[in-house]
Design a protein around this motif. Structure first.
Motif, short mmCIF file in Angstrom:
data_model
loop_
_atom_site.label_atom_id
_atom_site.label_comp_id
_atom_site.label_asym_id
_atom_site.label_seq_id
_atom_site.Cartn_x
_atom_site.Cartn_y
_atom_site.Cartn_z
N PRO A 10 0.89 -1.43 -0.07
CA PRO A 10 0.09 -0.01 -0.07
C PRO A 10 0.79 1.36 -0.03
N SER A 11 1.36 1.52 -1.06
CA SER A 11 1.86 2.50 -1.38
C SER A 11 1.85 3.27 -2.67
N ARG A 12 1.71 4.54 -2.84
CA ARG A 12 1.49 5.03 -4.28
C ARG A 12 2.31 4.61 -5.43
N ALA A 13 3.53 4.32 -5.19
CA ALA A 13 4.30 3.96 -6.05
C ALA A 13 4.18 2.35 -6.72
N PHE A 34 -8.72 -7.06 -5.10
CA PHE A 34 -7.47 -6.13 -4.98
C PHE A 34 -7.46 -5.97 -3.55
N PHE A 35 -6.33 -6.54 -2.79
CA PHE A 35 -5.75 -6.58 -1.37
C PHE A 35 -4.81 -5.41 -1.19
N SER A 36 -5.26 -4.72 -0.24
CA SER A 36 -4.44 -3.21 -0.11
C SER A 36 -4.60 -2.81 1.21
N ASN A 59 -0.56 -5.92 9.31
CA ASN A 59 -0.38 -5.09 8.14
C ASN A 59 1.34 -4.87 8.13
N ILE A 60 1.87 -5.50 7.40
CA ILE A 60 3.44 -5.23 7.40
C ILE A 60 3.92 -3.96 6.78
N PHE A 61 2.94 -3.67 6.03
CA PHE A 61 3.32 -2.26 5.29
C PHE A 61 3.22 -0.93 6.15
N GLN A 62 2.56 -1.16 7.21
CA GLN A 62 2.28 0.03 8.06
C GLN A 62 3.60 0.55 8.82
N GLY A 63 3.91 1.87 9.23
CA GLY A 63 5.09 2.22 9.91
C GLY A 63 4.94 1.54 11.21
N GLU A 64 6.08 0.88 11.87
CA GLU A 64 6.21 0.32 13.01
C GLU A 64 5.59 1.25 14.34
N LYS A 65 4.83 0.76 14.98
CA LYS A 65 4.28 1.55 16.36
C LYS A 65 5.10 1.49 17.27
N ALA A 66 5.26 2.35 18.15
CA ALA A 66 6.33 2.29 19.41
C ALA A 66 5.68 1.34 20.28
N VAL A 67 6.23 0.47 20.80
CA VAL A 67 6.01 -0.67 21.65
C VAL A 67 6.53 -0.19 23.20
N GLU A 68 5.44 0.20 23.76
CA GLU A 68 5.55 0.74 25.30
C GLU A 68 5.83 -0.72 26.21
N ASP A 69 5.22 -1.58 25.97
CA ASP A 69 5.41 -2.67 26.90
C ASP A 69 5.88 -4.00 26.03
N GLU A 70 7.22 -4.42 26.42
CA GLU A 70 7.91 -5.48 25.92
C GLU A 70 7.16 -6.76 25.72
N GLU A 71 5.93 -6.96 26.49
CA GLU A 71 5.06 -7.98 26.27
C GLU A 71 3.96 -7.73 25.34
N LYS A 72 3.82 -6.85 24.62
CA LYS A 72 2.84 -6.63 23.44
C LYS A 72 3.37 -7.13 22.41
N PRO A 73 2.34 -7.78 21.46
CA PRO A 73 2.69 -8.23 20.29
C PRO A 73 3.19 -7.09 19.37
N LYS A 74 4.38 -7.77 18.66
CA LYS A 74 4.84 -6.78 17.84
C LYS A 74 4.08 -6.68 16.55
N PRO A 107 6.88 -6.69 -7.77
CA PRO A 107 8.26 -7.45 -7.63
C PRO A 107 8.41 -7.63 -6.15
N ALA A 108 8.41 -6.37 -5.41
CA ALA A 108 8.57 -6.32 -4.00
C ALA A 108 7.66 -6.89 -2.89
N TYR A 109 6.54 -7.22 -3.67
CA TYR A 109 5.43 -7.92 -2.81
C TYR A 109 5.79 -9.03 -1.88
N PRO A 110 5.92 -9.06 -0.77
CA PRO A 110 6.45 -10.12 0.14
C PRO A 110 5.52 -11.30 -0.06
N TYR A 111 5.93 -12.64 0.01
CA TYR A 111 4.98 -13.82 0.32
C TYR A 111 4.27 -14.18 -1.18
#
Length: 130
Positions: A10-13, A34-36, A59-74, A107-111
């Motif tokens: 999910p990027s314009r490019a 169409f998946f996006s 969603n692997i394409f979103q920016g990484e969220k700050a993880v405040e708690d080490e036990e929260k799922p990534k 070509p860059a689409y993972p999986y």
């Protein structure tokens, strides 16, 4: 009439070139799923494609969220790299019961290879030129 699965980063490019391709295919009578990400829902549905959204927590394409708690799922990319089947399984669950003649992705689409093998459909990489 073919049934085509589009997998998009999910990027314009990435979305713009394959969205144009999907539009042309729909004009010719093809059925497109169409998946996006949710941010591209309106333009995808506007061309007449069936929109499917990535699970926001996976969603692997979103920016990484700050993880405040080490036990929260990534989330996002880290989760997909550590547990790719969660991402792939989410897509497969949403596509359960649907049959496709082939898939189109950048070509860059993972999986993409894994997803198309599991769905037993041919694939077509769409080169993106800037």
């Amino acid at each position: 009439m073919s049934k085509v699965l589009f997998l998009s980063d999910p990027s314009r490019a990435d979305v713009s070139p394959i969205l144009s391709m999907a539009n042309e295919m729909i004009t010719r009578g093809e059925q497109v799923t169409f998946f996006s990400s949710d941010e591209f829902k309106a333009p995808i549905e506007q061309i007449g494609a069936d929109f499917k959204a990535y699970n926001q927590e996976l969603n692997i394409f979103q920016g990484e969220k700050a993880v405040e708690d080490e036990e929260k799922p990534k989330s996002g990319l880290i989760s997909a790299l550590l547990e790719p089947m969660k991402f792939i399984d989410d897509i497969l669950v949403q596509l359960r019961g649907l049959k496709f003649d082939y898939a189109v992705f950048s070509p860059a689409y993972p999986y993409a290879n894994i997803i198309t093998q599991l769905l037993d459909i041919p694939k077509t990489e769409q080169a993106v030129y800037n």
